[in-house]
Scaffold this active site. Structure first.
Site, PDB file in Angstrom:
ATOM      1  N   HIS A   1       0.864  -1.190   0.000  1.00  0.00           N
ATOM      2  CA  HIS A   1       0.000   0.000   0.000  1.00  0.00           C
ATOM      3  C   HIS A   1       0.885   1.219   0.000  1.00  0.00           C
ATOM      4  CE1 HIS A   1      -3.279  -2.687   2.016  1.00  0.00           C
ATOM      5  NE2 HIS A   1      -3.119  -2.938   0.725  1.00  0.00           N
TER       6      HIS A   1
HETATM    7  C1  LIG Z   1      -1.346  -6.145  -5.266  1.00  0.00           C
HETATM    8  C2  LIG Z   1      -2.110  -5.111  -4.509  1.00  0.00           C
HETATM    9  C3  LIG Z   1      -3.217  -5.489  -3.766  1.00  0.00           C
HETATM   10  C4  LIG Z   1      -3.956  -4.525  -3.070  1.00  0.00           C
HETATM   11  N1  LIG Z   1      -5.084  -4.919  -2.370  1.00  0.00           N
HETATM   12  C5  LIG Z   1      -5.821  -3.975  -1.772  1.00  0.00           C
HETATM   13  C6  LIG Z   1      -7.021  -4.321  -1.073  1.00  0.00           C
HETATM   14  O1  LIG Z   1      -7.400  -5.482  -0.994  1.00  0.00           O
HETATM   15  N2  LIG Z   1      -7.768  -3.337  -0.504  1.00  0.00           N
HETATM   16  C7  LIG Z   1      -7.375  -2.025  -0.563  1.00  0.00           C
HETATM   17  O2  LIG Z   1      -8.080  -1.146  -0.015  1.00  0.00           O
HETATM   18  N3  LIG Z   1      -6.240  -1.650  -1.201  1.00  0.00           N
HETATM   19  C8  LIG Z   1      -5.469  -2.610  -1.802  1.00  0.00           C
HETATM   20  N4  LIG Z   1      -4.309  -2.247  -2.460  1.00  0.00           N
HETATM   21  C9  LIG Z   1      -3.899  -0.837  -2.452  1.00  0.00           C
HETATM   22  C10 LIG Z   1      -4.743  -0.019  -3.435  1.00  0.00           C
HETATM   23  O3  LIG Z   1      -4.676  -0.637  -4.722  1.00  0.00           O
HETATM   24  C11 LIG Z   1      -4.154   1.383  -3.524  1.00  0.00           C
HETATM   25  O4  LIG Z   1      -4.088   1.944  -2.236  1.00  0.00           O
HETATM   26  C12 LIG Z   1      -5.050   2.293  -4.364  1.00  0.00           C
HETATM   27  O5  LIG Z   1      -5.196   1.755  -5.664  1.00  0.00           O
HETATM   28  C13 LIG Z   1      -4.412   3.683  -4.430  1.00  0.00           C
HETATM   29  O6  LIG Z   1      -5.181   4.449  -5.297  1.00  0.00           O
HETATM   30  P1  LIG Z   1      -4.502   5.633  -6.085  1.00  0.00           P
HETATM   31  O7  LIG Z   1      -5.588   6.290  -6.871  1.00  0.00           O
HETATM   32  O8  LIG Z   1      -3.709   6.453  -5.150  1.00  0.00           O
HETATM   33  O9  LIG Z   1      -3.409   4.952  -7.034  1.00  0.00           O
HETATM   34  P2  LIG Z   1      -3.597   3.901  -8.207  1.00  0.00           P
HETATM   35  O10 LIG Z   1      -4.809   3.062  -8.000  1.00  0.00           O
HETATM   36  O11 LIG Z   1      -2.268   3.242  -8.367  1.00  0.00           O
HETATM   37  O12 LIG Z   1      -3.909   4.819  -9.485  1.00  0.00           O
HETATM   38  C14 LIG Z   1      -2.895   5.598 -10.074  1.00  0.00           C
HETATM   39  C15 LIG Z   1      -3.182   5.619 -11.576  1.00  0.00           C
HETATM   40  O13 LIG Z   1      -2.324   6.609 -12.190  1.00  0.00           O
HETATM   41  C16 LIG Z   1      -1.820   6.054 -13.399  1.00  0.00           C
HETATM   42  N5  LIG Z   1      -0.574   6.765 -13.698  1.00  0.00           N
HETATM   43  C17 LIG Z   1       0.631   6.623 -13.077  1.00  0.00           C
HETATM   44  N6  LIG Z   1       1.534   7.479 -13.616  1.00  0.00           N
HETATM   45  C18 LIG Z   1       0.863   8.164 -14.592  1.00  0.00           C
HETATM   46  C19 LIG Z   1       1.250   9.184 -15.514  1.00  0.00           C
HETATM   47  N7  LIG Z   1       2.488   9.690 -15.528  1.00  0.00           N
HETATM   48  N8  LIG Z   1       0.314   9.657 -16.360  1.00  0.00           N
HETATM   49  C20 LIG Z   1      -0.958   9.181 -16.344  1.00  0.00           C
HETATM   50  N9  LIG Z   1      -1.389   8.215 -15.493  1.00  0.00           N
HETATM   51  C21 LIG Z   1      -0.461   7.714 -14.630  1.00  0.00           C
HETATM   52  C22 LIG Z   1      -1.608   4.579 -13.090  1.00  0.00           C
HETATM   53  O14 LIG Z   1      -1.589   3.840 -14.303  1.00  0.00           O
HETATM   54  C23 LIG Z   1      -2.851   4.277 -12.238  1.00  0.00           C
HETATM   55  O15 LIG Z   1      -3.943   3.908 -13.052  1.00  0.00           O
HETATM   56  C24 LIG Z   1      -3.546  -3.180  -3.142  1.00  0.00           C
HETATM   57  C25 LIG Z   1      -2.438  -2.796  -3.906  1.00  0.00           C
HETATM   58  C26 LIG Z   1      -1.711  -3.751  -4.569  1.00  0.00           C
HETATM   59  C27 LIG Z   1      -0.519  -3.351  -5.393  1.00  0.00           C
END
Ligand SMILES: Cc1cc2nc3c(=O)[nH]c(=O)nc-3n(C[C@H](O)[C@H](O)[C@H](O)COP(=O)(O)OP(=O)(O)OC[C@H]3O[C@@H](n4cnc5c(N)ncnc54)[C@H](O)[C@@H]3O)c2cc1C
Length: 96
Positions: free
Chosen positions: A26
């Site tokens: 995370h």
């Molecule tokens: C294997 C795994 C299992 C998990 N299981 C759970 C769970 O069971 N429950 C839970 O609550 N959380 C879980 N998590 C954590 C959860 O996935 C993250 O906390 C959450 O997705 C964070 O959301 P976010 O929007 O910050 O980032 P992200 O979901 O990572 O979204 C970021 C997005 O930005 C895009 N991006 C990156 N750089 C660029 C760029 N330069 N230009 C354009 N787009 C870009 C990426 O492609 C991605 O789509 C897990 C994580 C992992 C890796």
């Protein structure tokens, strides 16, 4: 269950960290939310303190890991911020 093979991977001191390899992590932080400019990048509405027309969303807002599955909170913070962004967009651009 008897899997054909399994492996355990442990980071050793001094090893470079990489998020590319699959691991249930995370990752949080990077544009943290807080009470003022001295401790944060964005305010409680996910609005940048330096660029008022920039709203930041995601787990990058977390000052530290919350110790629970984090995905729900960014969604809730985005929902909370949407109202603020809507109010912000109502303000005529030249007076923002
Ligand atoms: C294997 C795994 C299992 C998990 N299981 C759970 C769970 O069971 N429950 C839970 O609550 N959380 C879980 N998590 C954590 C959860 O996935 C993250 O906390 C959450 O997705 C964070 O959301 P976010 O929007 O910050 O980032 P992200 O979901 O990572 O979204 C970021 C997005 O930005 C895009 N991006 C990156 N750089 C660029 C760029 N330069 N230009 C354009 N787009 C870009 C990426 O492609 C991605 O789509 C897990 C994580 C992992 C890796």
């Amino acid at each position: 269950m008897k899997p054909k093979s399994h492996s355990i991977f442990c980071m050793k001191p001094g090893m470079d960290y990489g998020a590319r390899i699959y691991q249930s992590i995370h990752m949080t932080g990077g544009a943290i939310m807080g009470s003022g400019p001295s401790n944060s990048v964005v305010n409680r509405h996910s609005q940048s303190r330096d660029l008022h027309n920039l709203f930041v969303y995601g787990a990058s807002l977390f000052p530290q890991n919350i110790g629970y599955n984090p995905a729900g909170l960014p969604a809730a913070l985005t929902h909370f911020s949407a109202e603020k962004m809507r109010d912000y967009l109502k303000i005529p651009p030249c007076t923002r």
